[in-house]
Design a protein around this motif. Sequence first.
Motif, PDB file in Angstrom:
ATOM      1  N   LEU A 164      -5.595  -3.969   0.468  1.00 39.51           N
ATOM      2  CA  LEU A 164      -5.305  -5.612   0.004  1.00 39.51           C
ATOM      3  C   LEU A 164      -4.142  -5.103  -1.120  1.00 39.51           C
ATOM      4  O   LEU A 164      -3.168  -5.415  -1.754  1.00 39.51           O
ATOM      5  N   ASN A 165      -4.476  -3.973  -2.071  1.00 39.39           N
ATOM      6  CA  ASN A 165      -3.724  -3.628  -3.467  1.00 39.39           C
ATOM      7  C   ASN A 165      -2.593  -3.031  -3.186  1.00 39.39           C
ATOM      8  O   ASN A 165      -1.689  -3.201  -3.607  1.00 39.39           O
ATOM      9  N   PHE A 169      -1.285   7.049  -7.608  1.00 38.31           N
ATOM     10  CA  PHE A 169      -2.332   6.293  -7.094  1.00 38.31           C
ATOM     11  C   PHE A 169      -4.005   7.232  -7.917  1.00 38.31           C
ATOM     12  O   PHE A 169      -5.009   6.713  -6.760  1.00 38.31           O
ATOM     13  N   GLY A 170      -3.359   9.186  -7.624  1.00 37.64           N
ATOM     14  CA  GLY A 170      -4.763   9.420  -7.773  1.00 37.64           C
ATOM     15  C   GLY A 170      -4.976  10.836  -6.473  1.00 37.64           C
ATOM     16  O   GLY A 170      -4.355  10.395  -6.044  1.00 37.64           O
ATOM     17  N   GLY A 171      -5.645  11.350  -6.594  1.00 33.80           N
ATOM     18  CA  GLY A 171      -5.879  12.210  -5.962  1.00 33.80           C
ATOM     19  C   GLY A 171      -6.618  11.842  -4.656  1.00 33.80           C
ATOM     20  O   GLY A 171      -7.153  10.369  -4.831  1.00 33.80           O
ATOM     21  N   PRO A 172      -7.273  12.742  -3.463  1.00 35.70           N
ATOM     22  CA  PRO A 172      -8.046  12.917  -2.899  1.00 35.70           C
ATOM     23  C   PRO A 172      -8.983  11.643  -3.205  1.00 35.70           C
ATOM     24  O   PRO A 172      -9.986  12.669  -3.986  1.00 35.70           O
ATOM     25  N   TYR A 173      -9.516  11.142  -2.219  1.00 39.26           N
ATOM     26  CA  TYR A 173     -11.078  10.357  -2.365  1.00 39.26           C
ATOM     27  C   TYR A 173     -11.499   9.647  -3.193  1.00 39.26           C
ATOM     28  O   TYR A 173     -12.117   8.970  -4.359  1.00 39.26           O
ATOM     29  N   GLY A 196      -5.757   2.161  -4.356  1.00 36.12           N
ATOM     30  CA  GLY A 196      -5.039   1.030  -4.172  1.00 36.12           C
ATOM     31  C   GLY A 196      -3.824   0.945  -5.699  1.00 36.12           C
ATOM     32  O   GLY A 196      -3.077  -0.618  -5.890  1.00 36.12           O
ATOM     33  N   ARG A 197      -4.485   0.459  -6.703  1.00 36.58           N
ATOM     34  CA  ARG A 197      -3.815   0.333  -7.953  1.00 36.58           C
ATOM     35  C   ARG A 197      -3.235   1.861  -8.608  1.00 36.58           C
ATOM     36  O   ARG A 197      -4.000   2.809  -8.887  1.00 36.58           O
ATOM     37  N   ALA A 242       0.855  -4.181  -9.571  1.00 34.30           N
ATOM     38  CA  ALA A 242       1.054  -5.498  -9.351  1.00 34.30           C
ATOM     39  C   ALA A 242       0.322  -6.395  -9.938  1.00 34.30           C
ATOM     40  O   ALA A 242      -0.901  -5.980 -10.485  1.00 34.30           O
ATOM     41  N   SER A 243       0.775  -7.720 -10.281  1.00 39.44           N
ATOM     42  CA  SER A 243       0.491  -8.754 -11.602  1.00 39.44           C
ATOM     43  C   SER A 243      -1.089  -8.391 -10.679  1.00 39.44           C
ATOM     44  O   SER A 243      -1.659  -9.352 -11.219  1.00 39.44           O
ATOM     45  N   LEU A 244      -1.012  -9.049  -9.158  1.00 40.73           N
ATOM     46  CA  LEU A 244      -1.960  -9.494  -8.215  1.00 40.73           C
ATOM     47  C   LEU A 244      -3.237  -8.473  -8.217  1.00 40.73           C
ATOM     48  O   LEU A 244      -2.580  -7.173  -6.856  1.00 40.73           O
ATOM     49  N   THR A 245      -4.356  -8.204  -8.547  1.00 40.01           N
ATOM     50  CA  THR A 245      -4.750  -6.805  -7.296  1.00 40.01           C
ATOM     51  C   THR A 245      -6.468  -7.075  -7.759  1.00 40.01           C
ATOM     52  O   THR A 245      -6.702  -8.643  -7.852  1.00 40.01           O
TER      53      THR A 245
END
Length: 675
Positions: free
Chosen positions: A123-124, A546-550, A554-555, A600-603
Amino acid sequence: MLHYFRLDRPPPLLGLLCLLPTFARAQITVYKQIPLGQTATAIAAGAAQTTLPAYDATVLIPPAIPIPPPATAYTLPVQRDAAAVQGLSIPHVGGGFFGFSVEMSVINQVLGKNSSLLQVPFLNLMANIQERAGSVLVRLGGNTQEYAVMVDTLPDGHTIAKQRATIQQTTETPAVEYTVDLFYMASNISSFVNVNWFIGIPFNDSTNWRLAIAENAQTIIGDNLLGMQAGNEPDYYASHGIRAVTYGPYDYFGEFSNLITTISQNSLIPRKNILIGPSLASGDWMPEQVWDTGFIPAFKDSLYALTILLANPTVIYSLRYICSYPNNNCFAVFGVGAPQDPQENFKDYLTHAAGVNMVRMYLNSTAIAQAAGKPFIMFETNSATCGGFPGLSDSFGAALWALDYGLQMAYSNFSNALLHVGGQNVYYNPFTAPLTNQSTFNQWTIGAVYYSALVMAEAFSTTNTSRTMDLWGNAANLYTPSYAIYENDVLSKVALFNYVDDRTGASDINVAITIPGSTVPASVKVKYLESESVSFKNITWAGQTFGGPYEVDGRLRGDLSIVTVACDQAANTCNVPVAAPGFALVFMQDITGISSVGQASLTFSTTVRTSGGTATVDPVVLATSNGHSGKDRALVGSTSKGSIPDSACRVAASRNGRGLILVAVLWAAAAGAIM
């Protein structure tokens, strides 16, 4: 438009909270989730999951600097008004151009276990596309749709169950069973983020059509269902043994006609005009062979769009592999075809010629589609079929390639393209959910091409007027392509690439954008897609990642970095630097305020985790995967386990007045957990 929630199971807690318009963030409950800060220590070096392709750590050697190298400074004239541009594309309407093709057999991993337990990272990720483009396109299907069978129930509340493949084929994708909850899950997702769907009608038996998927999708998903695919890779039917060896384009024409007749007599399928075809792969048929049957004039009134899944013409007859992929890794996976060396192939992706050559074969078909007034969609694509290449498909180089390829398709009058999403056994995923037995301590992994989709969404924005032009700047150098994007027939953005890998800075380029017959603005905003090397996997867009593996929820993380470049209006130039390697999106105007968009403003985030008792964790650090499957336990509807049992949720869902009361209780409990 109506959204449907199951009344025979708890409504999604996430969905109930999102019904309150005054709240900016939705909340859900997860089971035994380890906070973000602990993720890294939860993965032991050499653990089994690191050997899976989706988590492969291979890093390739960047290609050498080309000889001769591209000029490091050049002037790029760009017309201000679309009327002065010859060869500009058709307007791009909705969806951010890149959508996602989710193989039916992995829907449980990607979308959610069922309509009540949705994957929050998904969803994110969709919300980030929606923020930039207004909507997202998602296809549920692939090879597994052809033998899909609807059943009443599946064990443990699952919506999808895999079955062994009924035929031998290169893809070896399993047939699936699904329940009606699949459509409620899709509808619930669309109630949170503006996702529009494509589904596939099983085509393995054209005598006894199984139309339950079409009936339920139209009834439950409603207007968020855009199209129904009729046949997946019919040019493979003969070679896969599911049709006679003589099966050809006219046979497909006949079956398509039969399907239309059957649908016309089915009152449970009210929308008769949203079929999709022919969705060719790389068998013996060319698109023109289907057009020559009279397919378009015969079925025009029943078609939503024309679709294609065809391979590069240079390899189309050397190996039969699926869809529009520039290469294949089938020998490594299935022992089919010629061995491929990812290191040797890497350089072929890092040039403008890659996208141009891929798209060239479709130019006649896109013109035919325009004449018919139908969208032309690349229904499935990615970096290499049979799962992609280690070290290549998940690299920054792949992100640049996909972005160039997408812009080239848009310039060539494709309406959209869908990046394929498989399970953990492929290298090219835009995003990958953890294995089910790891979901209590591992989060998602982002893929390189998701960044491409994010940038494309931002480039085309929400105006539904974007038109694209390949500028062929820098003396048409293949390592520094450039595009112009027009909105409302006025220059909106300029896209600049640098494929060269050179960390010394000697190959960085400076592009002097000029507007003939007009004046550049006083300043422009620039966002950069960056990594230190084309071979690296760590990528940032406008300073965020978004970051690394694992560890992906989604933010986007980190501070948004938007560079303001002062222009020289007297000289009529804006000088924009682009690193080697790198990509720059230059905002020549900001019609919708899209240049300032970051996260996104919606998280969608979680507030609690439970493990026998209760615990409260700051939502900033709490992981937002749906976590444990919830097997053998009731849905926990508050911060106190059992305080709002499963039966209470059912009551609230089945009575109109109770739903918002339950929302208030849940929100109050969640708020109390973080005060």
